[in-house]
Scaffold this active site. Structure first.
Site, PDB file in Angstrom:
ATOM      1  N   GLU A   1       4.108  -6.735   1.469  1.00  0.00           N
ATOM      2  CA  GLU A   1       3.644  -7.205   0.185  1.00  0.00           C
ATOM      3  C   GLU A   1       3.500  -5.950  -0.581  1.00  0.00           C
ATOM      4  O   GLU A   1       2.371  -5.335  -1.227  1.00  0.00           O
ATOM      5  CB  GLU A   1       2.031  -7.438   0.600  1.00  0.00           C
ATOM      6  CG  GLU A   1       2.016  -8.848   1.234  1.00  0.00           C
ATOM      7  CD  GLU A   1       0.487  -9.353   1.633  1.00  0.00           C
ATOM      8  OE1 GLU A   1      -0.317  -8.536   1.131  1.00  0.00           O
ATOM      9  OE2 GLU A   1       0.143 -10.279   2.264  1.00  0.00           O
ATOM     10  N   PRO A   2       4.850  -5.268  -0.848  1.00  0.00           N
ATOM     11  CA  PRO A   2       4.719  -4.040  -1.417  1.00  0.00           C
ATOM     12  C   PRO A   2       4.751  -4.014  -3.238  1.00  0.00           C
ATOM     13  O   PRO A   2       5.014  -5.112  -3.534  1.00  0.00           O
ATOM     14  CB  PRO A   2       5.765  -3.204  -1.305  1.00  0.00           C
ATOM     15  CG  PRO A   2       6.832  -4.673  -0.881  1.00  0.00           C
ATOM     16  CD  PRO A   2       6.050  -5.675  -0.338  1.00  0.00           C
ATOM     17  N   GLY A   3       3.754  -3.362  -3.874  1.00  0.00           N
ATOM     18  CA  GLY A   3       3.683  -3.541  -5.314  1.00  0.00           C
ATOM     19  C   GLY A   3       3.964  -2.193  -5.798  1.00  0.00           C
ATOM     20  O   GLY A   3       5.077  -2.154  -6.378  1.00  0.00           O
ATOM     21  N   ARG A   4       3.014  -1.242  -5.708  1.00  0.00           N
ATOM     22  CA  ARG A   4       3.260  -0.159  -6.579  1.00  0.00           C
ATOM     23  C   ARG A   4       4.469   0.692  -6.165  1.00  0.00           C
ATOM     24  O   ARG A   4       5.332   1.135  -7.128  1.00  0.00           O
ATOM     25  CB  ARG A   4       2.078   0.965  -6.221  1.00  0.00           C
ATOM     26  CG  ARG A   4       2.278   2.317  -6.838  1.00  0.00           C
ATOM     27  CD  ARG A   4       1.265   3.040  -6.188  1.00  0.00           C
ATOM     28  NE  ARG A   4       0.086   2.538  -5.503  1.00  0.00           N
ATOM     29  CZ  ARG A   4      -1.220   2.486  -6.311  1.00  0.00           C
ATOM     30  NH1 ARG A   4      -1.086   3.257  -7.683  1.00  0.00           N
ATOM     31  NH2 ARG A   4      -2.121   2.177  -5.878  1.00  0.00           N
TER      32      ARG A   4
ATOM     33  N   CYS B   1     -13.239   5.053 -28.091  1.00  0.00           N
ATOM     34  CA  CYS B   1     -14.750   5.809 -28.161  1.00  0.00           C
ATOM     35  C   CYS B   1     -15.267   5.837 -27.061  1.00  0.00           C
ATOM     36  O   CYS B   1     -16.373   5.203 -26.846  1.00  0.00           O
ATOM     37  CB  CYS B   1     -15.424   5.113 -29.296  1.00  0.00           C
ATOM     38  SG  CYS B   1     -14.742   5.176 -30.785  1.00  0.00           S
TER      39      CYS B   1
ATOM     40  N   TYR C   1      -9.680   5.635 -12.128  1.00  0.00           N
ATOM     41  CA  TYR C   1      -9.664   6.330 -10.578  1.00  0.00           C
ATOM     42  C   TYR C   1      -9.346   7.631 -10.654  1.00  0.00           C
ATOM     43  O   TYR C   1      -8.800   8.312  -9.671  1.00  0.00           O
ATOM     44  CB  TYR C   1      -8.422   5.371  -9.939  1.00  0.00           C
ATOM     45  CG  TYR C   1      -8.300   4.114 -10.194  1.00  0.00           C
ATOM     46  CD1 TYR C   1      -9.240   3.202  -9.349  1.00  0.00           C
ATOM     47  CD2 TYR C   1      -7.294   3.486 -10.770  1.00  0.00           C
ATOM     48  CE1 TYR C   1      -8.831   1.851  -9.369  1.00  0.00           C
ATOM     49  CE2 TYR C   1      -7.170   2.139 -10.760  1.00  0.00           C
ATOM     50  CZ  TYR C   1      -8.029   1.272 -10.095  1.00  0.00           C
ATOM     51  OH  TYR C   1      -7.863   0.008 -10.216  1.00  0.00           O
TER      52      TYR C   1
ATOM     53  N   GLY D   1       0.710  -1.298  -0.054  1.00  0.00           N
ATOM     54  CA  GLY D   1      -0.019  -0.057   0.001  1.00  0.00           C
ATOM     55  C   GLY D   1       0.853   1.358  -0.121  1.00  0.00           C
ATOM     56  O   GLY D   1       0.137   2.448  -0.309  1.00  0.00           O
TER      57      GLY D   1
ATOM     58  N   ARG E   1      -5.688   3.711 -15.641  1.00  0.00           N
ATOM     59  CA  ARG E   1      -5.882   4.455 -14.250  1.00  0.00           C
ATOM     60  C   ARG E   1      -6.637   5.766 -14.274  1.00  0.00           C
ATOM     61  O   ARG E   1      -7.403   6.078 -13.310  1.00  0.00           O
ATOM     62  CB  ARG E   1      -4.456   4.511 -13.595  1.00  0.00           C
ATOM     63  CG  ARG E   1      -3.871   3.217 -13.424  1.00  0.00           C
ATOM     64  CD  ARG E   1      -2.572   2.980 -12.569  1.00  0.00           C
ATOM     65  NE  ARG E   1      -3.115   3.409 -11.012  1.00  0.00           N
ATOM     66  CZ  ARG E   1      -2.834   4.419 -10.442  1.00  0.00           C
ATOM     67  NH1 ARG E   1      -2.222   5.547 -11.095  1.00  0.00           N
ATOM     68  NH2 ARG E   1      -3.293   4.819  -9.292  1.00  0.00           N
TER      69      ARG E   1
HETATM   70  N1  LLP Z   1      -1.332  -7.060  -0.750  1.00  0.00           N
HETATM   71  C1  LLP Z   1      -2.489  -7.280  -1.184  1.00  0.00           C
HETATM   72  C2  LLP Z   1      -3.475  -8.139  -0.335  1.00  0.00           C
HETATM   73  C3  LLP Z   1      -3.245  -6.292  -2.053  1.00  0.00           C
HETATM   74  O1  LLP Z   1      -4.558  -6.416  -2.293  1.00  0.00           O
HETATM   75  C4  LLP Z   1      -2.658  -5.304  -2.523  1.00  0.00           C
HETATM   76  C5  LLP Z   1      -3.319  -4.483  -3.737  1.00  0.00           C
HETATM   77  C6  LLP Z   1      -1.201  -5.219  -2.442  1.00  0.00           C
HETATM   78  C7  LLP Z   1      -0.376  -6.028  -1.576  1.00  0.00           C
HETATM   79  C8  LLP Z   1      -0.084  -4.351  -2.863  1.00  0.00           C
HETATM   80  O2  LLP Z   1      -0.656  -3.001  -2.804  1.00  0.00           O
HETATM   81  P1  LLP Z   1       0.365  -1.779  -3.183  1.00  0.00           P
HETATM   82  O3  LLP Z   1       1.527  -1.837  -2.644  1.00  0.00           O
HETATM   83  O4  LLP Z   1       0.379  -2.206  -4.781  1.00  0.00           O
HETATM   84  O5  LLP Z   1      -0.454  -0.635  -2.970  1.00  0.00           O
HETATM   85  N2  LLP Z   1      -5.248  -0.962  -9.663  1.00  0.00           N
HETATM   86  C9  LLP Z   1      -5.070  -0.075  -8.302  1.00  0.00           C
HETATM   87  C10 LLP Z   1      -4.479  -0.565  -7.182  1.00  0.00           C
HETATM   88  C11 LLP Z   1      -5.243  -1.925  -6.547  1.00  0.00           C
HETATM   89  C12 LLP Z   1      -4.360  -2.631  -5.556  1.00  0.00           C
HETATM   90  C13 LLP Z   1      -4.878  -3.821  -5.196  1.00  0.00           C
HETATM   91  N3  LLP Z   1      -4.389  -4.389  -4.085  1.00  0.00           N
HETATM   92  C14 LLP Z   1      -4.440   1.213  -8.928  1.00  0.00           C
HETATM   93  O6  LLP Z   1      -4.124   1.132 -10.210  1.00  0.00           O
HETATM   94  O7  LLP Z   1      -4.034   2.179  -8.189  1.00  0.00           O
END
Ligand code: LLP
Length: 443
Positions: free
Chosen positions: A298-301, A369, A341, A264, A337
Site C-alpha cells: 500500500e505505498p503512497g508517499r 495569521c 509535523y 510507509g 506538513r
Molecule cells: N496504508 C495505510 C493503512 C495507511 O494508513 C497509510 C498511510 C498508507 C498505507 C500509506 O503510507 P505511505 O506509503 O504514504 O507512507 N499525512 C502524513 C502521512 C500520513 C500517513 C497515513 N497513513 C504526512 O504528511 O506525512
C-alpha cells in the site's frame, strides 16, 4: 528521523544544487529556469498563477515501474495498491491505473475516486479503523478485492451486513505487530497503543472465529506500521512477526493466501539515507519467500511525493530587527506538513539567476495569521524580490489532499506535466466556489 524532527541544524541543510542533483525530474536551465521534465515552471506560473501544485506524469510512471521491478527481482508475486490518501486526484489515479496499480482506500470518497479513475474493483483494498455501515455496504456492492478488518467489532458488523446482502466479504485481518516505526509521533501506527489493527496476540483466534461467520471469507493478513519510514529494521521485525502468524494460522488448519505489507516507505526530503524499493522487497522476501503467499503493498508517499512541487511566488521580503522573512503566496492551508509535523521541504528558487546568487538565512512563511504558518526557518536562500518564484519540493504526497481554505483562501490550481506538455488538471478555486453552498438564513 531528520525530515520530521522539530529541530534540524540549518547548517546541515542540503543546498538547492544538492537537492536538485538527487531529483532527476527537476533541472535548472540557463534561460528558462527550473524545469519539471520538459516544462519551465515559470511558464506554468505565467499562465495559471500561483500557488499551484505541479506533478510529473513521467515521475509517477517511473517510480511505479521501479517499485514493481524491485518486487519482481526479489522473486515476489506482488500487487501494489496505491494509497489514495497520499494524492487522490483523478489524473494521478488514472496514471497509476494505466500502469496496472490497484488502490488502497479508506473512505467512500476514495473508493468512488478509484473506481472513477478506472481502477478495477477487484484491485481495491479497503483499510481504515472506522468504516461505516454505509461504506461497507458500498464496498460489498462493488465487490472490491479485499476489506482489511481492523477489529473484532468491525468483523461482526461486516459479517452481519454481508450476510444480509447475500454477499461474501473477502477479508484480511489488519494486525498490529507492535513495532516502533515512522518519522513522527502523529504518523506511527504499528505500536500496541495505536488505534490501528488487531492486537498481535489476538489475531490467530480472531482469524479462526472469522471462519465461522456468515458472509466472511478470510484471505489473509495485513499490516501497516507507519509512514515516512527511513529504516528497514522495523519492516523486517514486523514482517517476521507476521510470517510467524501466518504459520500459526495455517497450523490451525486455515488458508492464508495473501499478506498485505502496507505502505510507509520514506523519501529523502532533506537528503537523508532512505531505503530503496529493492531494500523493502528484500525485507518482504526475507520473511515470506517460502510461505507461498501473494504479496500486496500500500505505498503512497514513495510513489507520489517526489513527483510534485508546490510552485509559489514571493509576496514580499520583510526584514525585522532579528529576522529576514520571505513571505510567499502559498501558506499552511496549502501545504500543512511543516506546520503539522515540523516537516522539512526543500525550497528552490525558480529563476536561473536566483539559483546562483549568494544566499543568507531567512524564514520562509505564508500569509496566514498563525506563527505556525512557517515553511522553513534559517533557510539559506538568495535575496528574493516580490514576484520571484520558488518551488517547494516533494509536495506530491499529502500536499493538495491535506489543504484547506482556511483564511478564505481558495484552493490552489493543479497541473500535470507530461514530457513537454502540460495540463491544468484542477482549476484554481474561485471565491464564489468558496461560498457556493452557504446559506444565510433570512432574519
Ligand atoms: N496504508 C495505510 C493503512 C495507511 O494508513 C497509510 C498511510 C498508507 C498505507 C500509506 O503510507 P505511505 O506509503 O504514504 O507512507 N499525512 C502524513 C502521512 C500520513 C500517513 C497515513 N497513513 C504526512 O504528511 O506525512
Amino acid at each position: 528521523m531528520a525530515s520530521l524532527a522539530p529541530t534540524t541544524d540549518p547548517s546541515e541543510d542540503p543546498t538547492p544544487a544538492e537537492l536538485l542533483a538527487g531529483r532527476h525530474n527537476l533541472k535548472h536551465h540557463a534561460m528558462d529556469g527550473l524545469m519539471l521534465d520538459g516544462v519551465p515552471l515559470a511558464r506554468i506560473a505565467d499562465v495559471v498563477g500561483t500557488p499551484t501544485w505541479v506533478y510529473s506524469a513521467e515521475t509517477l510512471r517511473h517510480r511505479y515501474r521501479t517499485l514493481t521491478a524491485a518486487l519482481k527481482d526479489a522473486g515476489l508475486e506482488a500487487q501494489p495498491h496505491y494509497a489514495v490518501k497520499a494524492n487522490d486526484h483523478l489524473a494521478i489515479l488514472a496514471t497509476f491505473a494505466r500502469e496496472g496499480a490497484g488502490a488502497d482506500v479508506v473512505s467512500e470518497g476514495e473508493l468512488r475516486r478509484a473506481l472513477k479513475a478506472g481502477i478495477p474493483a477487484s484491485h481495491i483494498v479497503y483499510s481504515g479503523v472506522g468504516k461505516s455501515a454505509r461504506e461497507l455496504r458500498l464496498a460489498l456492492h462493488e465487490d472490491i478485492g479485499q476489506i482489511n478488518v481492523e477489529s473484532a467489532e468491525e468483523l461482526a458488523m461486516l459479517s452481519a451486513i454481508a450476510a444480509g446482502m447475500g454477499r461474501i466479504a473477502r477479508i484480511a485481518l489488519r494486525v498490529n505487530p507492535d513495532v516502533e516505526a515512522g518519522g513522527h509521533e502523529k504518523i506511527s501506527t504499528g505500536r500496541a497503543t495505536d488505534k490501528f489493527g488487531i492486537a498481535f496476540d489476538a489475531a490467530a483466534a480472531l482469524y479462526a472465529h472469522a471462519n465461522t461467520l456468515p458472509g466472511i471469507r478470510t484471505v489473509g493478513v495485513a499490516t501497516h506500521i507507519g509512514s515516512q519510514i527511513l529504516d528497514l529494521a522495523p519492516y523486517r521485525d514486523a514482517y517476521l512477526r507476521i510470517a510467524d502468524l501466518v504459520r500459526t494460522i495455517r497450523a490451525q488448519g486455515f488458508r492464508v493466501e495473501t499478506v498485505d505489507c502496507g505502505g510507509g516507505l520514506g523519501i529523502p526530503y532533506r537528503g537523508e539515507a532512505a531505503p530503496s524499493p529493492a531494500g523493502l522487497a528484500g525485507a518482504i522476501a526475507g520473511a515470506f519467500h517460502n510461505l507461498d503467499v501473494r504479496i500486496a503493498l500500500e505505498p503512497g508517499r514513495w510513489l507520489v511525493g517526489p513527483a510534485g512541487v508546490l510552485l509559489a511566488s514571493v509576496v514580499l521580503a520583510k526584514q525585522t530587527p532579528t529576522t529576514r522573512f520571505v513571505v510567499l503566496d502559498a501558506a499552511m492551508n496549502d501545504l500543512v506538513r511543516p506546520a503539522m509535523y515540523d516537516a522539512w521541504h526543500g525550497i528552490v528558487p525558480v529563476a536561473a539567476t536566483d539559483a546562483v546568487a549568494a544566499t543568507s538565512p531567512c524564514d520562509v512563511v505564508g500569509p496566514v495569521c498563525e506563527s505556525g504558518d512557517t515553511f522553513a526557518r534559517s533557510r539559506a536562500l538568495p535575496a528574493l524580490a516580490p514576484g520571484a518564484l520558488v518551488a517547494l519540493l516533494d509536495a506530491g504526497a499529502y500536499g493538495a489532499v491535506m489543504s484547506s481554505s482556511y483564511n478564505a483562501r481558495p484552493r490552489a490550481a493543479e497541473v500535470m506535466v507530461d514530457g513537454e506538455t502540460w495540463t491544468v488538471i484542477r482549476a484554481r478555486q474561485t471565491h464564489e466556489d468558496l461560498w457556493a453552498h452557504e446559506v444565510v438564513p433570512i432574519p
